[in-house]
Structure formats: structure tokens, C-alpha cells
Design a protein around this motif. Structure first.
Motif, PDB file in Angstrom:
ATOM      1  N   CYS A  12       0.830  -1.205   0.000  1.00 23.56           N
ATOM      2  CA  CYS A  12       0.000   0.000   0.000  1.00 23.56           C
ATOM      3  C   CYS A  12       0.864   1.254   0.000  1.00 23.56           C
ATOM      4  N   CYS A  15       0.344   3.035   3.811  1.00 18.68           N
ATOM      5  CA  CYS A  15       0.774   2.423   5.070  1.00 18.68           C
ATOM      6  C   CYS A  15       1.793   1.303   4.878  1.00 18.68           C
ATOM      7  N   CYS A  55      -6.324  -1.672   0.288  1.00 20.85           N
ATOM      8  CA  CYS A  55      -5.421  -2.083   1.360  1.00 20.85           C
ATOM      9  C   CYS A  55      -6.264  -2.595   2.518  1.00 20.85           C
ATOM     10  N   CYS A  58      -5.040   0.030   6.017  1.00 21.72           N
ATOM     11  CA  CYS A  58      -5.512   1.424   6.141  1.00 21.72           C
ATOM     12  C   CYS A  58      -6.744   1.698   5.291  1.00 21.72           C
ATOM     13  N   GLY A  59      -7.052   0.817   4.350  1.00 25.21           N
ATOM     14  CA  GLY A  59      -8.276   0.966   3.560  1.00 25.21           C
ATOM     15  C   GLY A  59      -8.103   1.669   2.231  1.00 25.21           C
TER      16      GLY A  59
HETATM   17 ZN    ZN Z   1      -2.633   0.910   3.546  1.00 26.31          ZN
END
Ligand code: ZN
Ligand code: TYD
Length: 416
Positions: A12, A15, A55, A58-59
Motif C-alpha cells: 500500500c 501504510c 489495502c 488502512c483501507g
Molecule cells: Zn494501507
């Protein structure tokens, strides 16, 4: 089939997590703004996979690949000022920035300043505005108009240099720029270096939930590396001790958020921010289901659009397109709609006229083609300007012409 130079992500970009899940594949598509000169029509075009993942930590929703930015942005065709409705939007943004955060004479930096469409009202309202724009052609247009712009990719080095030469910025603005940038942690560091203690980063990005809710899958193309919601942005800025303190939803590009980021502990979080964070959390309680449903809606849109076009064709209707947009090129390529279906696409942008759409090779023409060819129905590929376009083409509508508004599912407008 030649590949554009690209790199596949294995983690990602916010993050660093390696737990990622791919939920949408739109095929191998050409670059969405790579309009083709007719003399080059026989030459193969650069293509790259167009797939979206999220991800699991963290999304952040993001493409699986990064096409070399030098290929996309150094000679970028998109001039914001070419779209008249955007000028009013930017004037309102300039007014808000000056009133809230940048009293007269303040140093304001705009990242990705394009042809200076925001620098101009910022300056008119008393800010000392400087643009940073990687596209040489656009930076040159701005400079020629007296809107000072440095021709560079924004990052920590440029930020430190500007701070040394000109002092700390009260505001850094980034409009539709975060989605284009691969190295987001670098941008956060650069903002930390350039902003004054009480400085604010004001940025607009298309909002993930508008994309999901209205099935705006066509806004997925190689230039747009990330599709933001608040949670991953908060993770990003926390890395440099900054935090979002306010947010506003704005209608730009099918639905965007305008975020306000300052130094942690300097500004209180607004109820608008708290509320939207809570809403996101509840909507993503079962994220796998949300993204699975979205992918199914995308496939259904494709099927419905192909069916509508086939039906109109077999009824003998003359079909064209309106708005030679980047997103239109995602839709045309993904849905397999070519010049045998749409005889041309009308667009007001002079440099696109006379070119062919990437991949699908539909001729782009100026609006006089509408009167010359008299299409019965035009596929509205610039649906984000639907109201303005329907109003402007009143002659076409008066003689019975209609548009297919393609998302979330195709429908004919105006109603009859
Ligand atoms: Zn992430
Ligand atoms: P835009 O909506 O910014 O889309 P993208 O980012 O997907 O390329 O592009 C606007 C395009 O639509 C641009 O090529 C100009 C064209 N356009 C018209 O032809 N007529 C209009 O009335 C408007 C508003 C835009």
C-alpha cells in the motif's frame, strides 16, 4: 501489444501493508488522455492493466500498477480552463482560502496548478500565489499569463527550496492532485517542510463513496492512482504529525471532498469531519461485500449500455458521443464501444478535435459536427457537466436530440 512503462505495486502506498485485495479489473487499456493522431492510427498504442485493489490495513483504494509519470504528465493535454464550469468553482475556492487562512499578502502555493486557473483568482484576491506544475506545456501557459509557476514535480526537495527562498506558506492547495501522486508519504513530508506553523493544506479529491454510489467506474484510469476516503488520508498525515480538521463535500468530478489539514493540536476537529468519519466506518463495516457489490454493478452497467446502444442502432438511430473525456475512454474501452457505434465525439477543446480516441479510434470533432451529422442520440461521456451541456445544446434538444446519461445505469435525457 506494447506496454506502457509501469510498475506493479506489492504494498500500500500509504501504510506499506502487503495485505491487499483486488476487486475490479477493467482490462488492459491505453492511457486515457493519449488521443491518437489519424496518421498514427495504425501504430500500436501503449497499454497497461487497469485494476483496482484496496489495502486491508488502512483501507486505501488504489490501482495495482503505476505507469511512469513522465509518460503521463510531462506533456499533459488537460487544460482546466478549457472547462468553463470549473472557473466558477475555482473562484469560490480562492475566496474561501483567502478568507479563512490567507490574509492579504500571504504566501500560497498551489501544487498541480495546471494552466493557472486557481492562481489567477488567488492573486486577484490578494494572495502571493505560486504554482508548481510538472507539465511543461501547462506551466508555460501560466507563466505567459503572468501567473508564476515552477515546472517541477512537487516533493520534499522543491518544498524545502521554496521555503528557503520565499518563506513558509500559509496555505498549500492541491486540487485533484493527490490521486495522481505515487509517493504520498513524500508529499506529506513536503507539506510539513513548506507549511507555516499555523499553515493549512487544502485539497480536493474525488470521493470514494461518490464513485461507489454512482458507479463512476469510468473515473478509474492510469492517471488516478488512488481513490480516497478519509480514513487512509488520516493515516497518511499522522505520519508527519498533521491531521485533517475539516471536510466539505463538493460536486466536482462527480462528487469530491475538500479536506483541510493542519498541524495536530493546532485546530479543533469540526463536526463535519467527525460525522463523515463515523459514516465511513459504518458503511465499511463489511468492506468485502461493499466492493464486491460495486464490481457487480460495474459489470451490469456495461451490459446495459451495450444493450441500449445495440437497440438504438437496430432502430436505425444515428449515434455519436459528447465530451472526449478521459473517463469516457475508460468506458468506451471497457464496454467495447467503437467507431462502428459512435460515428464521432463532439468536444469543445480545440487540441482534441481532429484526433481519435485512444484504443477505440472514434474521431473527435468540434460541435459543428452535431449540426452536420444530425445524430439522434449522443452518449454523454462528460456526464459530470450534464446540466450545463443539455442547456447549452438547446438547439440539438429542440430538434429531438437526446443524450444517454451512462451512470449509474444508462438512461435517456432529457425526459420526454
Ligand atoms: Zn494501507
Ligand atoms: P472532464 O469532465 O474534466 O473529464 P476528464 O477528466 O474525464 O477528461 O473533461 C471535460 C471535457 O468535456 C473536455 O474535453 C471539454 C469537454 N466539454 C465539452 O466539450 N463541452 C462542454 O460544454 C463541457 C462542459 C465540456
Amino acid at each position: 501489444m506494447p506496454s506502457a512503462p509501469f510498475r506493479r505495486l506489492t504494498s500500500c502506498r500509504v501504510c506499506g501493508a502487503t495485505e491487499i485485495s483486488v476487486f475490479l479489473s477493467l482490462g488492459e487499456t491505453p492511457l486515457a488522455n493519449a488521443f491518437v493522431r489519424p496518421v498514427a492510427a495504425a501504430a500500436p498504442e501503449l497499454r497497461a492493466p487497469l485494476e483496482v485493489m484496496r489495502c486491508l490495513r488502512c483501507g486505501l483504494v488504489q490501482l495495482t500498477v503505476v505507469v511512469d509519470p513522465e509518460v503521463i504528465f510531462r506533456d499533459y493535454a488537460y487544460a482546466t480552463s478549457a472547462s468553463a464550469p470549473m472557473r466558477g468553482h475555482f473562484d469560490g475556492l480562492a475566496a474561501e482560502i483567502v478568507e479563512r487562512f490567507a490574509p492579504a499578502g500571504s504566501f500560497v502555493v498551489e501544487v498541480g496548478s495546471n494552466d493557472g486557473v486557481l492562481l489567477r483568482p488567488l492573486r486577484e484576491r490578494g494572495a502571493r500565489a505560486l504554482g508548481v506544475e510538472p507539465a511543461a506545456n501547462l506551466a508555460a501557459i501560466a507563466n505567459a499569463e503572468g501567473l508564476e509557476t515552477v515546472n517541477e514535480f512537487f516533493g520534499p526537495d522543491v518544498a524545502s527550496r521554496l521555503r528557503g527562498e520565499r518563506g513558509a506558506a500559509k496555505v498549500v492547495v492541491g486540487n485533484n492532485v493527490l490521486a495522481h501522486i505515487d509517493g504520498l508519504p513524500d508529499v506529506a513530508r513536503a507539506l510539513d517542510a513548506l507549511l507555516d506553523d499555523d499553515g493549512v493544506f487544502v485539497a480536493e479529491v474525488p470521493y470514494l463513496f461518490d464513485l461507489l454510489d454512482h458507479v463512476e467506474y469510468d473515473t478509474v484510469y492510469h492517471e488516478h492512482l488512488s481513490y480516497f476516503h478519509l480514513a487512509p488520508l488520516m493515516t497518511l498525515f499522522a505520519q508527519v504529525g498533521m491531521q485533517l480538521f475539516d471536510v466539505k463535500r463538493v460536486p466536482t468530478h462527480g462528487g469530491s471532498i475538500r479536506m483541510y489539514v493542519g498541524r495536530s493540536a493546532r485546530r479543533a476537529e469540526t463536526p463535519a469531519l467527525t460525522g463523515l468519519v463515523a459514516l465511513e466506518r459504518s458503511r465499511l463495516a463489511d468492506a468485502a461485500a461493499v466492493f464486491g457489490t460495486f464490481a457487480a454493478r460495474v459489470a451490469a452497467q456495461r451490459q446495459a449500455l451495450r444493450a441500449v446502444l445495440a437497440e438504438l442502432r437496430s432502430a436505425g438511430k444515428r449515434l455519436a458521443g459528447y465530451g472526449a473525456t478521459a473517463k469516457g475512454n475508460t468506458m468506451l474501452n471497457y464496454c467495447g464501444i467503437g467507431a462502428d457505434t459512435l460515428s464521432f465525439i463532439a468536444d469543445t477543446t480545440p487540441y482534441k478535435q481532429g484526433l481519435l480516441t485512444p484504443g477505440t479510434h472514434i474521431p473527435v470533432r468540434d460541435e459543428s459536427a452535431i449540426d452536420a451529422e444530425r445524430p439522434d442520440v449522443m452518449l454523454l461521456l462528460a456526464w459530470n457537466y450534464a446540466d450545463a451541456i443539455v442547456r447549452r445544446l438547446d438547439g440539438y434538444v429542440a430538434r429531438g436530440g437526446r443524450f444517454i446519461h451512462p451512470i449509474p445505469l444508462p438512461r435517456l435525457i432529457p425526459d420526454r
